[in-house]
Motif scaffolding. Structure first.
Motif, short mmCIF file in Angstrom:
data_model
loop_
_atom_site.label_atom_id
_atom_site.label_comp_id
_atom_site.label_asym_id
_atom_site.label_seq_id
_atom_site.Cartn_x
_atom_site.Cartn_y
_atom_site.Cartn_z
N PHE A 88 0.85 -1.16 -0.11
CA PHE A 88 -0.10 0.12 -0.12
C PHE A 88 1.03 1.47 -0.05
N LEU A 89 1.65 1.20 0.81
CA LEU A 89 2.60 2.40 1.10
C LEU A 89 3.39 2.94 -0.41
N VAL A 90 3.88 1.89 -0.94
CA VAL A 90 4.74 2.04 -2.15
C VAL A 90 3.75 2.49 -3.04
N MET A 91 2.61 2.05 -3.28
CA MET A 91 1.48 2.50 -4.37
C MET A 91 1.12 3.97 -3.93
N TYR A 92 0.97 4.07 -2.61
CA TYR A 92 0.37 5.47 -2.31
C TYR A 92 1.28 6.50 -2.64
N VAL A 93 2.75 6.29 -2.35
CA VAL A 93 3.75 7.26 -2.68
C VAL A 93 3.96 7.20 -4.10
N ALA A 94 3.85 6.26 -4.88
CA ALA A 94 4.01 6.32 -6.37
C ALA A 94 3.02 7.31 -7.00
N TYR A 95 1.85 7.03 -6.58
CA TYR A 95 0.50 7.77 -7.03
C TYR A 95 0.80 9.06 -6.84
N HIS A 96 1.07 9.49 -5.75
CA HIS A 96 1.13 11.08 -4.94
C HIS A 96 2.25 11.65 -5.82
N MET A 97 3.32 10.75 -6.31
CA MET A 97 4.78 11.33 -7.06
C MET A 97 4.31 11.60 -8.33
N THR A 98 3.48 10.97 -8.97
CA THR A 98 3.10 11.20 -10.26
C THR A 98 1.59 11.83 -10.53
#
Length: 177
Positions: A88-98
């Motif tokens: 979850f954390l990896v996807m959450y950060v990836a989404y907010h970075m892009t």
């Protein structure tokens, strides 16, 4: 978590737990300031909201398993919950970075409810990190009495974070562009 192991000193993990409890939120905060001009192949919010829902279910199943004396099942489910939370954390950060942040468009009481849930979700997601790590270490080092004691705090905190993550997604999903 494995009752056949002798008690192992869990205090040797304290520095690592403290470091991770500080580093994870700091790195996430820093990465929120990083914007990558890339388009992800999928829209992540429903995926990571689903991961939160599955995490909540896994936590409840792990609680039921341990209450039923199924310690190995409990251990596997808890490892699964940790992996799901990391995913979850990896996807959450990836989404907010892009992607740009979505603004909540609700009004009145709904707006206050949303922000209350969002803020408590974010704060508890930071607070729960050391609790999860300490609880896990006490389990794997066979410090069962101390594991049980802190798990009584960790379980509701972690469950709250998982459930409110789903609620935040449901409430903001009508406003995604």
């Amino acid at each position: 978590m494995n009752n056949s192991n002798p008690l192992i000193d869990d205090t040797k993990y304290n520095k690592l737990i403290i470091a991770l409890s500080i580093v994870i939120p700091v790195v996430v905060a820093i990465l929120f300031g990083v914007k990558i001009d890339a388009k992800l192949p999928v829209f992540l919010p429903p995926i990571y909201a689903s991961i939160n829902a599955i995490t909540a279910l896994v936590l409840v199943l792990a609680f039921i398993a341990v209450r039923g004396g199924k310690i190995q099942l409990h251990e596997r489910l808890m490892k699964t919950a940790i992996i799901l939370s990391l995913l979850f954390l990896v996807m959450y950060v990836a989404y907010h970075m892009t992607s740009d942040s979505t603004k909540f468009g609700g009004e009145g009481v709904l707006k206050y409810m949303y922000y209350f849930i969002l803020i408590t979700h974010i704060l508890m997601s930071i607070v729960v990190i050391p609790f999860v790590l300490i609880t896990y270490v006490r389990g794997i080092t066979n410090n069962i009495e101390r594991h049980k004691k802190i798990a009584k705090i960790t379980f509701p905190l972690w469950l709250y974070v998982a459930i409110t993550g789903v609620l935040v997604y449901i409430m903001i999903s009508p406003y995604y562009a």
